[in-house]
Write a protein that holds these residues in place. Structure first.
Motif, PDB file in Angstrom:
ATOM      1  N   THR B  11      10.789   8.145  -4.200  1.00  0.00           N
ATOM      2  CA  THR B  11       9.328   8.181  -4.210  1.00  0.00           C
ATOM      3  C   THR B  11       8.795   7.190  -5.237  1.00  0.00           C
ATOM      4  O   THR B  11       9.392   6.972  -6.294  1.00  0.00           O
ATOM      5  CB  THR B  11       8.799   9.585  -4.573  1.00  0.00           C
ATOM      6  N   TYR B  12       7.692   6.541  -4.878  1.00  0.00           N
ATOM      7  CA  TYR B  12       6.955   5.694  -5.831  1.00  0.00           C
ATOM      8  C   TYR B  12       5.614   6.376  -6.046  1.00  0.00           C
ATOM      9  O   TYR B  12       4.755   6.324  -5.176  1.00  0.00           O
ATOM     10  CB  TYR B  12       6.734   4.293  -5.264  1.00  0.00           C
ATOM     11  N   GLY B  13       5.449   7.021  -7.169  1.00  0.00           N
ATOM     12  CA  GLY B  13       4.232   7.794  -7.374  1.00  0.00           C
ATOM     13  C   GLY B  13       4.154   8.869  -6.309  1.00  0.00           C
ATOM     14  O   GLY B  13       5.073   9.685  -6.168  1.00  0.00           O
ATOM     15  N   ALA B  14       3.085   8.866  -5.530  1.00  0.00           N
ATOM     16  CA  ALA B  14       2.938   9.875  -4.488  1.00  0.00           C
ATOM     17  C   ALA B  14       3.557   9.405  -3.177  1.00  0.00           C
ATOM     18  O   ALA B  14       3.695  10.178  -2.234  1.00  0.00           O
ATOM     19  CB  ALA B  14       1.457  10.198  -4.285  1.00  0.00           C
ATOM     20  N   HIS B  15       3.930   8.109  -3.139  1.00  0.00           N
ATOM     21  CA  HIS B  15       4.406   7.551  -1.873  1.00  0.00           C
ATOM     22  C   HIS B  15       5.896   7.803  -1.685  1.00  0.00           C
ATOM     23  O   HIS B  15       6.706   7.526  -2.563  1.00  0.00           O
ATOM     24  CB  HIS B  15       4.132   6.048  -1.872  1.00  0.00           C
ATOM     25  N   ARG B  16       6.259   8.347  -0.519  1.00  0.00           N
ATOM     26  CA  ARG B  16       7.673   8.614  -0.256  1.00  0.00           C
ATOM     27  C   ARG B  16       8.241   7.479   0.589  1.00  0.00           C
ATOM     28  O   ARG B  16       7.978   7.385   1.785  1.00  0.00           O
ATOM     29  CB  ARG B  16       7.820   9.962   0.446  1.00  0.00           C
ATOM     30  N   ALA B  17       9.025   6.611  -0.053  1.00  0.00           N
ATOM     31  CA  ALA B  17       9.582   5.452   0.655  1.00  0.00           C
ATOM     32  C   ALA B  17      10.805   5.851   1.470  1.00  0.00           C
ATOM     33  O   ALA B  17      10.981   5.415   2.599  1.00  0.00           O
ATOM     34  CB  ALA B  17       9.939   4.358  -0.341  1.00  0.00           C
ATOM     35  N   LEU B  18      11.664   6.713   0.902  1.00  0.00           N
ATOM     36  CA  LEU B  18      12.838   7.199   1.635  1.00  0.00           C
ATOM     37  C   LEU B  18      12.775   8.722   1.710  1.00  0.00           C
ATOM     38  O   LEU B  18      12.551   9.391   0.704  1.00  0.00           O
ATOM     39  CB  LEU B  18      14.134   6.769   0.932  1.00  0.00           C
ATOM     40  N   GLY B  35      15.083  -2.918  11.009  1.00  0.00           N
ATOM     41  CA  GLY B  35      14.021  -1.939  11.145  1.00  0.00           C
ATOM     42  C   GLY B  35      12.668  -2.543  10.880  1.00  0.00           C
ATOM     43  O   GLY B  35      12.565  -3.656  10.384  1.00  0.00           O
ATOM     44  N   PRO B  36      11.618  -1.790  11.205  1.00  0.00           N
ATOM     45  CA  PRO B  36      10.259  -2.312  11.037  1.00  0.00           C
ATOM     46  C   PRO B  36       9.888  -2.485   9.567  1.00  0.00           C
ATOM     47  O   PRO B  36      10.497  -1.876   8.690  1.00  0.00           O
ATOM     48  CB  PRO B  36       9.390  -1.227  11.689  1.00  0.00           C
ATOM     49  N   SER B  37       8.887  -3.328   9.344  1.00  0.00           N
ATOM     50  CA  SER B  37       8.406  -3.587   7.994  1.00  0.00           C
ATOM     51  C   SER B  37       7.919  -2.307   7.326  1.00  0.00           C
ATOM     52  O   SER B  37       7.267  -1.491   7.962  1.00  0.00           O
ATOM     53  CB  SER B  37       7.274  -4.613   8.075  1.00  0.00           C
ATOM     54  N   GLY B  38       8.285  -2.128   6.061  1.00  0.00           N
ATOM     55  CA  GLY B  38       7.860  -0.923   5.348  1.00  0.00           C
ATOM     56  C   GLY B  38       8.723   0.289   5.631  1.00  0.00           C
ATOM     57  O   GLY B  38       8.466   1.371   5.117  1.00  0.00           O
ATOM     58  N   GLY B  39       9.779   0.110   6.413  1.00  0.00           N
ATOM     59  CA  GLY B  39      10.620   1.239   6.788  1.00  0.00           C
ATOM     60  C   GLY B  39      11.497   1.746   5.661  1.00  0.00           C
ATOM     61  O   GLY B  39      11.901   2.905   5.651  1.00  0.00           O
ATOM     62  N   GLY B  40      11.834   0.849   4.707  1.00  0.00           N
ATOM     63  CA  GLY B  40      12.657   1.270   3.573  1.00  0.00           C
ATOM     64  C   GLY B  40      13.965   0.517   3.432  1.00  0.00           C
ATOM     65  O   GLY B  40      14.838   0.927   2.668  1.00  0.00           O
ATOM     66  N   LYS B  41      14.097  -0.622   4.120  1.00  0.00           N
ATOM     67  CA  LYS B  41      15.350  -1.386   4.047  1.00  0.00           C
ATOM     68  C   LYS B  41      15.592  -1.929   2.630  1.00  0.00           C
ATOM     69  O   LYS B  41      16.666  -1.739   2.056  1.00  0.00           O
ATOM     70  CB  LYS B  41      15.316  -2.576   5.030  1.00  0.00           C
ATOM     71  N   SER B  42      14.574  -2.606   2.081  1.00  0.00           N
ATOM     72  CA  SER B  42      14.752  -3.189   0.748  1.00  0.00           C
ATOM     73  C   SER B  42      14.984  -2.114  -0.292  1.00  0.00           C
ATOM     74  O   SER B  42      15.795  -2.280  -1.211  1.00  0.00           O
ATOM     75  CB  SER B  42      13.515  -4.005   0.351  1.00  0.00           C
ATOM     76  N   THR B  43      14.266  -1.000  -0.149  1.00  0.00           N
ATOM     77  CA  THR B  43      14.445   0.097  -1.093  1.00  0.00           C
ATOM     78  C   THR B  43      15.893   0.588  -1.053  1.00  0.00           C
ATOM     79  O   THR B  43      16.522   0.780  -2.093  1.00  0.00           O
ATOM     80  CB  THR B  43      13.484   1.246  -0.738  1.00  0.00           C
ATOM     81  N   THR B  44      16.426   0.768   0.155  1.00  0.00           N
ATOM     82  CA  THR B  44      17.819   1.210   0.298  1.00  0.00           C
ATOM     83  C   THR B  44      18.761   0.215  -0.380  1.00  0.00           C
ATOM     84  O   THR B  44      19.675   0.608  -1.115  1.00  0.00           O
ATOM     85  CB  THR B  44      18.181   1.319   1.793  1.00  0.00           C
ATOM     86  N   LEU B  45      18.498  -1.078  -0.154  1.00  0.00           N
ATOM     87  CA  LEU B  45      19.366  -2.096  -0.735  1.00  0.00           C
ATOM     88  C   LEU B  45      19.302  -2.072  -2.268  1.00  0.00           C
ATOM     89  O   LEU B  45      20.325  -2.190  -2.944  1.00  0.00           O
ATOM     90  CB  LEU B  45      18.954  -3.482  -0.221  1.00  0.00           C
ATOM     91  N   ARG B  46      18.091  -1.888  -2.812  1.00  0.00           N
ATOM     92  CA  ARG B  46      17.954  -1.852  -4.279  1.00  0.00           C
ATOM     93  C   ARG B  46      18.692  -0.650  -4.865  1.00  0.00           C
ATOM     94  O   ARG B  46      19.225  -0.713  -5.971  1.00  0.00           O
ATOM     95  CB  ARG B  46      16.479  -1.803  -4.676  1.00  0.00           C
ATOM     96  N   LEU B  47      18.719   0.456  -4.102  1.00  0.00           N
ATOM     97  CA  LEU B  47      19.435   1.637  -4.590  1.00  0.00           C
ATOM     98  C   LEU B  47      20.940   1.373  -4.582  1.00  0.00           C
ATOM     99  O   LEU B  47      21.650   1.726  -5.528  1.00  0.00           O
ATOM    100  CB  LEU B  47      19.110   2.861  -3.730  1.00  0.00           C
ATOM    101  N   ASP B 162      19.003  -9.500   0.803  1.00  0.00           N
ATOM    102  CA  ASP B 162      17.745  -8.966   1.321  1.00  0.00           C
ATOM    103  C   ASP B 162      16.962 -10.090   1.985  1.00  0.00           C
ATOM    104  O   ASP B 162      16.362 -10.921   1.316  1.00  0.00           O
ATOM    105  CB  ASP B 162      16.911  -8.325   0.208  1.00  0.00           C
ATOM    106  N   GLU B 163      16.984 -10.129   3.302  1.00  0.00           N
ATOM    107  CA  GLU B 163      16.316 -11.165   4.082  1.00  0.00           C
ATOM    108  C   GLU B 163      16.509 -12.552   3.477  1.00  0.00           C
ATOM    109  O   GLU B 163      15.544 -13.205   3.108  1.00  0.00           O
ATOM    110  CB  GLU B 163      14.815 -10.858   4.193  1.00  0.00           C
ATOM    111  N   PRO B 164      17.771 -12.996   3.400  1.00  0.00           N
ATOM    112  CA  PRO B 164      18.053 -14.250   2.679  1.00  0.00           C
ATOM    113  C   PRO B 164      17.461 -15.471   3.360  1.00  0.00           C
ATOM    114  O   PRO B 164      17.371 -16.520   2.734  1.00  0.00           O
ATOM    115  CB  PRO B 164      19.579 -14.315   2.675  1.00  0.00           C
ATOM    116  N   THR B 194      18.190  -8.054   7.558  1.00  0.00           N
ATOM    117  CA  THR B 194      17.805  -9.278   8.261  1.00  0.00           C
ATOM    118  C   THR B 194      16.966  -8.978   9.496  1.00  0.00           C
ATOM    119  O   THR B 194      17.002  -7.876  10.054  1.00  0.00           O
ATOM    120  CB  THR B 194      19.043 -10.103   8.665  1.00  0.00           C
ATOM    121  N   HIS B 195      16.171  -9.977   9.863  1.00  0.00           N
ATOM    122  CA  HIS B 195      15.437  -9.886  11.130  1.00  0.00           C
ATOM    123  C   HIS B 195      16.078 -10.761  12.202  1.00  0.00           C
ATOM    124  O   HIS B 195      15.567 -10.859  13.300  1.00  0.00           O
ATOM    125  CB  HIS B 195      13.979 -10.301  10.920  1.00  0.00           C
ATOM    126  N   GLN B 196      17.201 -11.412  11.845  1.00  0.00           N
ATOM    127  CA  GLN B 196      17.879 -12.306  12.785  1.00  0.00           C
ATOM    128  C   GLN B 196      18.862 -11.470  13.604  1.00  0.00           C
ATOM    129  O   GLN B 196      20.006 -11.278  13.210  1.00  0.00           O
ATOM    130  CB  GLN B 196      18.652 -13.389  12.023  1.00  0.00           C
TER     131      GLN B 196
END
Ligand code: ATP
Ligand code: MG
Lengths: 262, 243
Positions: B11-18, B35-47, B162-164, B194-196
């Motif tokens: 969660t980021y503040g009140a927002h639940r990313a995953l 996956g679609p934009s804002g779905g949580g891919k980058s967040t998963t990768l950062r974790l 992450d989307e290199p 990736t989106h490729q």
């Protein structure tokens, strides 16, 4: 003729030729000189340069003191500003507020008030009786608040993506600051720091109020002895311009170079 | 690489990313996250990279949990490499120093050896003559190759992307994808956002479809791309392939 006096608005990208710059500058400058001469003619002013000329060492001494006081103050201001910028980011919250109060308090009050307050109240209480030390201290504290804001902007200009990269690489917070944030923040601060130095030089004239023998005070003393007001104060203005113009120029130059070089 | 993500929340503040993300892989060379934009891919990768801490759940990489304390996290981060979409490099250092400095300061390699290693990596990525140039003097593709070289310099077990290529034009992005594909063939483990889709299908052995903070579908990439089970993924793939 037209090309010498007017900007070619249709294709501005060609820039202004140096001849056009010189001609236009000369015109503007002569206009101001004429205006000044007309003013003096109507005053029927009695020129007396020779009396003032006898005091030339007094001018030079004062000018040198101004340079010294401003330079030392700049160095101390950078130290204070650096510490204050770090304190503003400290995890220990009271330090942050200390820095905040210092910056807002200093930027919110006139330098003259600070000089009077510190010289007549705090310096007295602390038994600081060297007025030059007090002068440098006041100027440094005053300028340090602005330098702190300059450093803060420099630190914040390093983007969060770089900080994330540094973290991913395995840098410690100290290493991130030492190798990534600090060098970039310093470089981006340089133009503004140079400008701040020019401001310091001008602001140091207020130290004449506590009888520090810098440029302005000495010019005032020459004026008192010779009663030639214009001849005393005109060299004063020129003396400041000799210092500040190159510094402003340097600042502008640094700004341009950094814009291409990051 | 063995990977296990169990009911991960972030969660980021009140927002639940995953919102309780699950993913288990017994052994994978290369996993792609789509996956679609804002779905949580980058967040998963950062974790997975240990750059942020999960709000809940547990992550294990090769049977070892991602550590919790900052000190251990730093050691963990040193064992992996990360390449982001852009702005990976430090703009005030030249390409060589960008690669050599972390080796010297983080991994304790001597100065000469780090610079030698950086130079040979640059040569390997056909950048031998560009070592003295700053990032602003290199093209986007060249910058990204330097970034990949830097992520490899300490010989990490796992590399995360992450989307290199999404900041690059098609020509450069093809170059970068070739480089990544070679890395995979040379035996590096990696996770790529990736989106490729063509690249994901060809180069990765597993894929996971992340949407609204959850893994909606995962599996062998050949099967997942050719025969999507959930309608949302089918729709997503259709749209991605259309353009
Ligand atoms: N640092 C942050 N602070 C606040 N919210 C964040 C932060 N990082 C991500 N989010 C939010 O978390 C959600 C997931 O973001 P994430 O970046 O993981 O998506 P993504 O799948 O990578 O999308 P994209 O394809 O656009 O990169 C988004 O709604 C985003 O707004
Ligand atoms: Mg993303």
């Amino acid at each position: 003729m037209r090309a010498l006096l007017f900007l070619d608005t249709e294709n501005e990208s060609t820039g202004i030729s140096s001849l056009a710059k010189a001609v236009s500058f000369a015109l503007a400058f002569s206009f101001l000189c004429l205006l000044a001469m007309a003013a003096f003619a109507s005053l029927e002013y009695d020129w007396n340069w020779s009396a003032v000329y006898r005091y030339k060492t007094k001018f030079i001494d004062g000018w040198l003191v101004t340079i010294q006081v401003s330079s030392v103050s700049l160095v101390v201001a950078c130290l204070i500003g650096g510490l204050s910028a770090l304190a503003a980011r400290s995890p220990f919250l009271p330090l942050r507020y200390l820095s905040k109060i210092y910056i807002e308090g200093t930027r919110g009050t006139p330098l003259l008030v600070q000089i009077l307050l510190i010289f007549y109240v705090f310096a007295d209480a602390a038994h600081l009786d060297n007025r030059y030390v007090v002068g440098v201290l006041v100027l440094s504290l005053f300028s340090g608040a602005y330098v702190s804001e300059i450093f803060r902007a420099g630190i914040e200009s390093v983007g969060s993506s770089q900080l994330l990269s540094a973290k991913a690489i395995g840098f410690t917070p100290y290493q991130t600051f030492r190798y990534i944030v600090f060098p970039q923040a310093l470089r981006r601060s340089l133009p503004a720091l140079a400008g701040q130095f020019a401001n310091l030089i001008k602001d140091s004239s207020l130290l004449s109020i506590i009888a520090i023998g810098e440029f302005t005070l000495n010019a005032q003393e020459v004026n008192t002895s010779t009663l030639s007001t214009f001849e005393s104060f005109f060299p004063l203005a020129v003396g400041y311009l000799i210092l500040t113009l190159p510094i402003f120029y340097l600042s502008r130059h640094l700004e341009k170079r950094l814009a291409f070089d990051l | 690489m063995k990977l296990s993500l169990e009911s991960i929340t972030k969660t980021y503040g009140a927002h639940r990313a995953l919102k309780g993300l699950d993913l288990k892989l017994e052994s994978s060379r290369c996993l792609t996250l789509i996956g679609p934009s804002g779905g949580g891919k980058s967040t998963t990768l950062r974790l997975i990279a240990g750059l942020e801490k999960a709000s809940g759940g547990s992550i294990q990489v090769n049977n070892k949990p991602v550590p919790q304390t900052e000190e251990e996290l730093r050691r963990y981060r040193k064992s992996i490499g990360v390449v982001f979409q852009s702005y990976n490099l430090f703009p005030h250092f030249d390409a060589l120093t960008n690669i050599a400095l972390p080796l010297e300061k983080v991994h304790g390699v001597s100065r000469e050896e780090s610079r030698d290693r950086a130079q040979s990596l640059l040569s390997q990525f056909k950048l031998a003559t560009h070592g003295r140039k700053k990032p602003s003097e290199l093209s986007g593709g060249q910058n990204q190759r330097v970034a990949i070289a830097r992520s490899l310099a300490h010989n990490p077990d796992l590399i995360l992307f992450d989307e290199p290529t999404s900041a690059l034009d098609p020509e450069m992005s093809a170059q970068i994808l070739d480089v990544i594909e070679e890395l995979i063939q040379s035996g590096k483990d990696c996770v790529i956002v990736t989106h490729q889709m063509g690249f994901a299908k060809r180069a990765s052995d597993y894929a996971a479809f992340i949407s609204r903070g959850k893994v909606e579908e995962s599996g062998k990439s050949l099967e997942l791309f050719d025969n999507p089970q959930c309608p949302e993924l089918a729709q997503f793939l259709e749209r991605e392939l259309k353009y």
